[in-house]
Design an enzyme around this catalytic site. Structure first.
Site, PDB file in Angstrom:
ATOM      1  N   VAL A   1       0.847  -1.201   0.000  1.00 29.11           N
ATOM      2  CA  VAL A   1       0.000   0.000   0.000  1.00 29.11           C
ATOM      3  C   VAL A   1       0.879   1.247   0.000  1.00 29.11           C
ATOM      4  CG1 VAL A   1      -1.625   1.367   1.356  1.00 29.11           C
ATOM      5  CG2 VAL A   1      -1.914  -1.098   1.190  1.00 29.11           C
ATOM      6  N   ALA A   2       1.938   1.188   0.834  1.00 25.43           N
ATOM      7  CA  ALA A   2       2.779   2.369   0.976  1.00 25.43           C
ATOM      8  C   ALA A   2       3.601   2.625  -0.283  1.00 25.43           C
ATOM      9  CB  ALA A   2       3.692   2.200   2.174  1.00 25.43           C
TER      10      ALA A   2
ATOM     11  N   ASP B   1       3.962  12.307   3.344  1.00 25.56           N
ATOM     12  CA  ASP B   1       4.522  12.479   2.009  1.00 25.56           C
ATOM     13  C   ASP B   1       3.702  13.369   1.075  1.00 25.56           C
ATOM     14  OD1 ASP B   1       6.954  11.503   1.662  1.00 25.56           O
ATOM     15  OD2 ASP B   1       6.381   9.896   0.301  1.00 25.56           O
TER      16      ASP B   1
ATOM     17  N   ASP C   1      -2.864  35.887 -34.800  1.00 28.72           N
ATOM     18  CA  ASP C   1      -3.486  36.993 -35.525  1.00 28.72           C
ATOM     19  C   ASP C   1      -2.689  38.249 -35.264  1.00 28.72           C
ATOM     20  OD1 ASP C   1      -5.645  35.678 -36.518  1.00 28.72           O
ATOM     21  OD2 ASP C   1      -6.923  36.079 -34.781  1.00 28.72           O
TER      22      ASP C   1
HETATM   23  P1  ATP Z   1      -6.295  39.726 -38.122  1.00 26.22           P
HETATM   24  O1  ATP Z   1      -6.644  38.540 -38.954  1.00 26.22           O
HETATM   25  O2  ATP Z   1      -4.876  39.818 -37.766  1.00 26.22           O
HETATM   26  O3  ATP Z   1      -7.215  39.996 -36.988  1.00 26.22           O
HETATM   27  P2  ATP Z   1      -7.518  41.822 -39.632  1.00 26.22           P
HETATM   28  O4  ATP Z   1      -8.373  42.283 -38.532  1.00 26.22           O
HETATM   29  O5  ATP Z   1      -6.846  42.855 -40.444  1.00 26.22           O
HETATM   30  O6  ATP Z   1      -6.351  40.920 -39.174  1.00 26.22           O
HETATM   31  P3  ATP Z   1      -9.815  41.058 -41.037  1.00 26.22           P
HETATM   32  O7  ATP Z   1     -10.666  41.584 -39.966  1.00 26.22           O
HETATM   33  O8  ATP Z   1     -10.155  39.773 -41.689  1.00 26.22           O
HETATM   34  O9  ATP Z   1      -8.346  40.875 -40.564  1.00 26.22           O
HETATM   35  O10 ATP Z   1      -9.698  42.213 -42.121  1.00 26.22           O
HETATM   36  C1  ATP Z   1      -9.154  41.975 -43.395  1.00 26.22           C
HETATM   37  C2  ATP Z   1      -9.300  43.205 -44.250  1.00 26.22           C
HETATM   38  O11 ATP Z   1     -10.675  43.498 -44.427  1.00 26.22           O
HETATM   39  C3  ATP Z   1      -8.700  44.475 -43.650  1.00 26.22           C
HETATM   40  O12 ATP Z   1      -7.370  44.637 -44.058  1.00 26.22           O
HETATM   41  C4  ATP Z   1      -9.571  45.569 -44.193  1.00 26.22           C
HETATM   42  O13 ATP Z   1      -9.099  45.992 -45.441  1.00 26.22           O
HETATM   43  C5  ATP Z   1     -10.901  44.886 -44.391  1.00 26.22           C
HETATM   44  N1  ATP Z   1     -11.809  45.183 -43.275  1.00 26.22           N
HETATM   45  C6  ATP Z   1     -11.592  45.009 -41.977  1.00 26.22           C
HETATM   46  N2  ATP Z   1     -12.650  45.380 -41.240  1.00 26.22           N
HETATM   47  C7  ATP Z   1     -13.578  45.802 -42.123  1.00 26.22           C
HETATM   48  C8  ATP Z   1     -14.901  46.314 -41.988  1.00 26.22           C
HETATM   49  N3  ATP Z   1     -15.496  46.451 -40.815  1.00 26.22           N
HETATM   50  N4  ATP Z   1     -15.558  46.653 -43.122  1.00 26.22           N
HETATM   51  C9  ATP Z   1     -14.975  46.498 -44.307  1.00 26.22           C
HETATM   52  N5  ATP Z   1     -13.752  46.032 -44.496  1.00 26.22           N
HETATM   53  C10 ATP Z   1     -13.043  45.685 -43.425  1.00 26.22           C
END
Ligand code: ATP
Length: 870
Positions: free
Chosen positions: A279-280, A710, A326
């Site tokens: 056991v121990a 222990d 990201d």
């Molecule tokens: P990550 O993937 O690192 O978060 P991110 O935020 O730039 O990067 P997305 O959000 O996919 O990635 O954006 C990609 C592209 O889409 C951007 O570079 C921009 O040009 C365009 N974008 C981002 N937000 C919007 C929005 N709200 N409306 C329209 N276009 C947008």
């Protein structure tokens, strides 16, 4: 009311007594009284008492209890009582550990439990999904989990994946209109949404009609599996090892039983001793030590902004060799401010923007309409990219809410990171209707046929394109994020579809700065130091991404940046051969992420991948550790992830890896402590039997050491603080077993040293011609040596390097252990019970001296021979 799909929204709202302001507090209370909380019934949980009883289920413990009972029949009450007391104390310790581990895991679960956006008292608020009640109005966005059944009130291309209910993996486009018919199947009730499904696209508003067990999924789901964590690979491995070890120890115990019988020891006594030894010495606590150390470790990590959703993640954290992260929000601050604007052939700095320029104003005006963000005095709600545009509006005295009221939105195609565009249709000034599109320039420019200048609209020529692209490149090279804007007249009343995003008139570019987080640079450096490759994966432009990646040290020397379309043009094999040289992926869509993870994995790496969107879920699952963003992440991403960052910060990932490495090292050290101590006991007993000496310990001695004194150092070692050298090592190979050859050798050598000291103490005791003194001395030496040995097991390095007092728990464990031992051997009334006797000063000096010897020897060895690793 049944069949909500057949009723109009107004009728249902009337029947449920809901107004356009949503429920108020009183109505929520009443509804809660009637329907309860929104949760599925769980299977019965084990009570603390049941957990306590469980501790006695071990086969050997049962034999021991039987032996104790038999010895009671033979009149040896003291040993019976003592053994039972020791077993009860052991069971209490086991129960406390179990309950504590469970509590901390539950509180972790609560931290990552889902939420919903509800309209209550006229305000949009976030509530835990558990608090949703019938009559609530909920807002749904892409990536949200739906955790109640409801009737759709508004939809903007709302698409829902209902596969958990219907098995159908295609998303269903939702509608608001009434559906006729009696037995419409769930999949066809398109004006309803159901708990257990999730939004894949668009957005919508729903009125909750059913919660908890009254939902469609509640009706088909049986009781939820009571939340039971699967064992981690380490635990499985240790269980297997423990079983093998148990067989070996049983064999030794049988051998010792036989030797004792042959030497004339009475049957029952021999049996008691052999069973106590088994056991121990059998380390049945290995996997529970892992659980408790993991659970305590995850608590610490939660305080440092990393919520672990799956325990096995803590183990794999230490093996991560690649982090795919990201950019926006994780490596950068996600606080955007507009820097430069390009319109009418001119680049304008943000401090030179001009109120009165017509085109400039038009661009900003459209940027506010094709936008969902709202800013109030002290709050900014929405996507930071869009918030930056709203803030730009303020410079022009344009109020987003007022503009959106005056020029109402008639339709929209929401932004998604695959398409990288967003469009709205608004009724504008001169009774004209416009479609406004904004997004990534490389996507948008392909859809433009004209360009707007101050003197009118012109066809878009190659010259124009070159100029616009040149400006875009210039902006991007300084790390700016660029949004392009375009528009066109639109037929009023026509429904807007993806095909309409064409034939647009280019209007201008707005660029914004999203500075890197302060801590990113150091975190990246620490990653590289620790043999971990950081990789940036972003939807943003290649040049912008590369500029930021250079600033923080991700893109260095020969590293390359690659775009999504280039990825499309190479096969998996080619990607695999190039992957180690690519530090930045730009303009990627979520599907690319899976390929990148796989390529790294095929090269034998353990990959962490971050994600936030609904489409990131598959990549998060494919990664060895999927990491979701706590602030910007969707529910779906969080659900797919093994870990959630509550601060969305890259440096938290690096901190978690350090934690993971420490926790693993601590577990290993803790196990080493237990095994080497047990080995010492067995060797001492084996030696005594073979050398023809009396039995050195009473059964109760072994049980006392192993089951009581222990466990404290074992846990204390598991709580060893970070060693700063931990991030100077290379990642641990994922498949190397924890119990490798060095580990085994160390366990045996350390065990032998402690055993030798114990046997010497025994011989010294025997020289007084009292077996009782001898066995007391052997018992005390073994017990103390193991307590002191706790310091040896803290680290592979000497305690003088890591700090003698840096782990106060080991000191606490030592003090409690010594006190318990002194009570047991030093108090006269307990003498008989513990089969021990009082020692004189010389004997004590021998005991303490011999018990300290292994500590001194092993520390000296470490001081001279071991460097720099844990
Ligand atoms: P990550 O993937 O690192 O978060 P991110 O935020 O730039 O990067 P997305 O959000 O996919 O990635 O954006 C990609 C592209 O889409 C951007 O570079 C921009 O040009 C365009 N974008 C981002 N937000 C919007 C929005 N709200 N409306 C329209 N276009 C947008």
């Amino acid at each position: 009311m049944k069949n909500f799909y057949r009723e109009t929204v107004e009728d249902i709202m009337g029947a449920l007594g809901v107004t356009e302001k949503g429920l108020n507090d009183e109505e929520v209370r009443k509804s809660r009284e009637e329907y309860g909380f929104n949760e599925l019934a769980e299977g019965a949980k084990k009570s603390t008492f049941q957990i306590f009883l469980q501790q006695f289920k071990d086969f050997l413990v049962i034999i021991l209890i039987a032996a104790a009972v038999i010895s009671a029949f033979l009149g040896k009450f003291e040993s019976t009582i003592v053994i039972l007391v020791v077993l009860v104390i052991n069971a209490i310790l086991g129960t406390v550990q179990h309950v504590k581990a469970e509590q901390s895991l539950n509180s972790l679960k609560a931290l990552s439990s889902p939420t919903a956006k509800a309209l209550r008292n006229g305000h949009r608020i976030e509530i835990p999904s558990r608090e949703i009640t019938v009559g609530d109005i909920l807002y749904l966005d892409a990536g949200d989990y739906i955790s109640a059944d409801g009737r759709v009130i508004e939809t903007y291309s709302l698409q829902v994946n209902e596969s958990s209910l219907t098995g159908e993996s295609e998303s269903i486009l939702k509608i608001t209109e009434v559906i006729e018919g009696d037995n419409v199947s769930i999949g066809d009730r398109k004006n309803m949404v159901f708990s257990g499904s999730f939004v894949t696209y668009g957005r919508g508003v729903i009125l909750v009609t059913g919660i908890g067990m009254d939902t469609e999924i509640g009706k088909i789901a049986n009781l939820l599996e009571s939340a039971k964590e699967k064992k981690t690979p380490l635990q499985v491995g240790l269980d297997k090892f423990g079983k093998k070890l148990a067989v070996g120890i049983l064999a030794i115990s049988v051998l010792i039983f036989v030797i004792n019988i042959l030497r004339g020891t009475p049957m029952l006594e021999s049996l008691m001793f052999a069973v106590s030894l088994a056991v121990a010495a059998i380390p049945e606590a290995l996997s529970s030590i892992v659980t408790i150390v993991l659970a305590l470790g995850t608590q610490k990590m939660a305080k440092e902004n990393a919520i672990v959703r799956k325990l096995h993640a803590v183990e794999s954290l230490g093996s991560i060799s690649v982090i795919c992260s990201d950019k926006t929000g994780t490596l950068t601050q996600n606080k955007m401010t507009v820097q430069k604007v390009f319109v009418d052939d001119k680049v304008i700095e943000n401090d030179k923007l001009d109120h009165d320029k017509k085109l400039e104003r038009l661009l900003v005006f459209m940027a506010l309409l094709c936008n969902d963000a709202v800013t109030t005095e002290n709050k900014e709600i929405g996507d930071p990219t869009e918030v930056a545009l709203v803030n730009l509006g303020a410079i022009y005295d344009l109020d987003e809410l007022e503009i959106r009221r005056t020029y109402p939105r008639l339709g929209e195609i929401p932004f998604d990171s695959d398409r990288k565009l967003m469009s709205t249709v608004n009724k504008c000034d001169d009774d004209k209707t416009y479609m406004i599109t904004k997004g990534a320039l490389d996507v948008l420019l392909k859809r433009c046929s004209h360009v707007r200048k101050s003197d009118g609209v012109e066809p878009l020529t190659e010259e124009h394109k070159k100029e616009i692209e040149y400006i875009n490149r210039e902006f991007s090279e300084s790390g700016l994020r660029v949004l392009a804007f375009a528009h066109k007249e639109f037929e009023e009343g026509k429904e807007v579809t993806l095909d309409d995003e064409n034939d647009l008139t280019f209007l201008g570019l707005i660029s914004m700065m999203d500075p890197p987080r302060k801590e990113s640079k150091d975190a990246v450096a620490s990653c590289i130091n620790a043999g971990i490759k950081p990789v940036m994966i972003t939807g943003d432009h290649k040049i912008t991404a590369s500029a930021i990646a250079k600033q923080i040290g991700i893109l260095q020397g020969r590293d390359m940046a690659m775009e999504g379309y280039e990825l499309d043009s190479i096969g998996d094999e080619e990607l695999k051969s190039k992957v180690e040289n690519i530090a930045v992926y730009a303009r990627v869509s979520p599907e690319h992420k899976i390929r990148i993870v796989r390529a790294w994995q095929e090269r034998g790496n353990v990959v962490a991948m971050t994600g936030d969107g609904v489409n990131d879920a598959p990549a998060l699952k494919q990664a060895d550790i999927g990491i979701a963003m706590g602030i910007t992440g969707t529910e779906v991403a969080k659900d797919a992830a093994a870990m959630i960052l509550t601060d969305d910060n890259f440096s938290t990932i690096v901190k978690s890896i350090a934690n993971g490495r420490s926790i693993y090292a601590n577990i290993k050290n803790s196990i080493k402590f237990l095994l080497s101590g047990n080995t010492a006991g067995i060797i001492a007993v084996l030696y005594a039997s073979i050398a023809g000496l009396p039995i050195p310990f009473a059964p109760v001695h072994l049980l006392f050491i192993n089951l009581v004194t222990d466990s404290l150092p074992a846990i204390a070692i598991g709580l060893e603080p970070h060693n700063e050298n931990i991030m100077k090592e290379k990642p641990r190979e994922i498949n190397t077993p924890i119990l490798d050859r060095t580990f085994g050798t160390e366990v045996i050598v350390e065990g032998i040293i402690i055993a030798i000291c114990t046997v010497i103490a025994f011989y010294i005791g025997l020289s007084t011609n009292s077996t009782l003194v001898a066995s007391t001395m052997a018992f005390a030496t073994l017990c103390l040596a193991r307590l002191f040995h706790g310091f040896n097991s803290r680290s592979r390095e000497s305690i003088f390097k890591i700090g003698v007092f840096s782990n106060k728990f080991v000191w606490v464990a030592l003090i409690i252990g010594v006190l318990l031992l002194q009570i047991v051997i030093g108090l006269k009334p307990l003498e008989r019970v513990f089969e021990a006797t009082q020692l004189n000063i010389t004997q004590y000096l021998w005991v303490y001296g011999l018990a300290l010897l292994p500590l001194v020897l092993i520390q000296l060895y470490k001081l001279i021979f071991v460097r720099g690793e844990k």
